[in-house]
Scaffold this active site. Structure first.
Site, PDB file in Angstrom:
ATOM      1  CG  ASN A 144       0.954   0.878   2.193  1.00  0.00           C
ATOM      2  OD1 ASN A 144      -0.067   0.871   2.110  1.00  0.00           O
ATOM      3  ND2 ASN A 144       1.811   1.986   3.210  1.00  0.00           N
ATOM      4  CE  LYS A 184       2.461   5.236   1.621  1.00  0.00           C
ATOM      5  NZ  LYS A 184       3.297   6.262   2.157  1.00  0.00           N
ATOM      6  CG  HIS A 188       2.908   2.568   7.340  1.00  0.00           C
ATOM      7  ND1 HIS A 188       2.976   4.026   7.182  1.00  0.00           N
ATOM      8  CD2 HIS A 188       3.462   2.145   5.898  1.00  0.00           C
ATOM      9  CE1 HIS A 188       3.478   4.360   5.997  1.00  0.00           C
ATOM     10  NE2 HIS A 188       3.879   3.300   5.312  1.00  0.00           N
ATOM     11  CD  GLU A 227       1.952   7.060   5.287  1.00  0.00           C
ATOM     12  OE1 GLU A 227       1.001   6.404   5.196  1.00  0.00           O
ATOM     13  OE2 GLU A 227       2.851   7.282   4.508  1.00  0.00           O
ATOM     14  CD  GLU A 268       7.776   1.218   4.934  1.00  0.00           C
ATOM     15  OE1 GLU A 268       7.761   0.975   3.887  1.00  0.00           O
ATOM     16  OE2 GLU A 268       6.820   1.628   5.692  1.00  0.00           O
ATOM     17  N   GLY A 302       7.790   8.385   0.870  1.00  0.00           N
ATOM     18  CA  GLY A 302       7.113   9.292  -0.057  1.00  0.00           C
ATOM     19  C   GLY A 302       7.877  11.039  -0.340  1.00  0.00           C
ATOM     20  CB  SER A 358      11.896   7.029  -1.813  1.00  0.00           C
ATOM     21  OG  SER A 358      11.002   8.068  -1.364  1.00  0.00           O
TER      22      SER A 358
HETATM   23  C1  PEP Z   1       5.267   3.157   2.413  1.00  0.00           C
HETATM   24  O1  PEP Z   1       4.155   4.035   2.690  1.00  0.00           O
HETATM   25  O2  PEP Z   1       5.435   1.960   3.082  1.00  0.00           O
HETATM   26  C2  PEP Z   1       6.060   3.531   1.648  1.00  0.00           C
HETATM   27  C3  PEP Z   1       7.382   3.268   1.502  1.00  0.00           C
HETATM   28  O3  PEP Z   1       5.734   4.726   0.640  1.00  0.00           O
HETATM   29  P1  PEP Z   1       6.912   5.147  -0.504  1.00  0.00           P
HETATM   30  O4  PEP Z   1       7.387   4.100  -1.414  1.00  0.00           O
HETATM   31  O5  PEP Z   1       5.672   6.204  -1.524  1.00  0.00           O
HETATM   32  O6  PEP Z   1       7.953   6.195  -0.028  1.00  0.00           O
END
Ligand code: PEP
Length: 249
Positions: free
Chosen positions: A9, A11, A95, A97, A165, A171, A211
């Protein structure tokens, strides 16, 4: 047998030169036969160009419109049909976000997933608890409620993917214990069985996201009921993204 899916992803990252170079690097790595599936989700600004490049993997959007029509007066929105028309195969929906910053409810996420399936895209439906919810002992209750509310009745193992997630892991460099990941993924699969039946639930892929890095990928991806990874930050560097994928050879 569920094939692992390694998904990136991107983003809201990458201007044209960097994004096309990153896509080419991923496509170069994946132009042979692989024992797992790969998906990249560039920003909408690059989706058409990336999807038009020769590739043998999935290319997805990060969102689609909730609007009830493929075309119409929905300024700024891009319908699932338009995303499909660009050559995409998948789209992320729900997601955290978008749930947090755009106030997307389970009902909105479910409608987006329905639109995606209806247009011939595979939605990657994201669920996950906040830190406060986890600390209150509510993680399983929150995530199973999101599954009930966000997964449409039309979902099958072929046309839909789930991503767990935890919001607090995205992040941040923090990851849940493997026992916690196993517990939630097991609960997600059990809830999918209630909603869609056990045949579909047994075959549906449930990704872990939050992460994921080269250093922890092998361990996280070996947890029971973890069928792949949704990778944010580490998907922006081909060395890191591919080091994660390589743990699955
Ligand atoms: C994500 O944005 O779906 C995600 C898992 O980000 P990160 O790997 O940076 O934690």
């Amino acid at each position: 047998m569920r094939r692992k899916l390694i998904a990136g992803n991107w983003k809201m990252n990458c201007l044209k030169a960097d994004g096309l170079a990153l896509a080419k690097a991923v496509f170069d790595k994946t132009n042979g036969t692989l024992p797992f599936d790969v998906l990249i989700c560039p920003p909408m600004s690059l989706l058409g160009q990336v999807a038009a490049m020769p590739h043998q993997i999935g290319v997805g959007a990060q969102d689609v419109a909730v609007a009830p029509k493929a075309n119409g007066a929905f300024t700024g929105d891009v319908s699932a049909e338009m995303v499909k028309d660009l050559g995409a195969s998948h789209t992320i929906v729900g997601h955290s976000e978008r749930r947090a910053m755009h106030h997307e409810t389970d009902e909105i996420v479910r409608t987006k997933a329905e639109r995606a399936i209806g247009a011939g895209l595979i939605p990657v439906i994201c669920v996950g608890e906040t830190l406060a919810e986890r600390e209150a002992g509510q993680a399983i209750a929150v995530v199973t409620k999101q599954i009930r509310g966000s997964v449409p009745a039309s979902a099958t193992a072929e046309n839909c993917v789930i991503a767990y997630e935890p919001v607090w892991a995205i992040g941040t460099g923090k990851v849940p214990t493997t026992a916690d990941v196993a517990e939630i993924h097991g609960a997600v699969r059990a809830e999918l069985a209630k909603v869609l039946g056990s045949d579909i639930a047994d075959q549906m892929r449930i990704l872990y996201g939050g992460s994921v890095k080269p250093a922890n990928a092998k361990e996280l991806l070996s947890v029971s009921d973890v069928d792949g990874a949704l990778i944010g930050g580490a998907s922006l560097k081909i060395e890191d993204f591919w080091a994660i994928a390589e743990t699955q050879f």
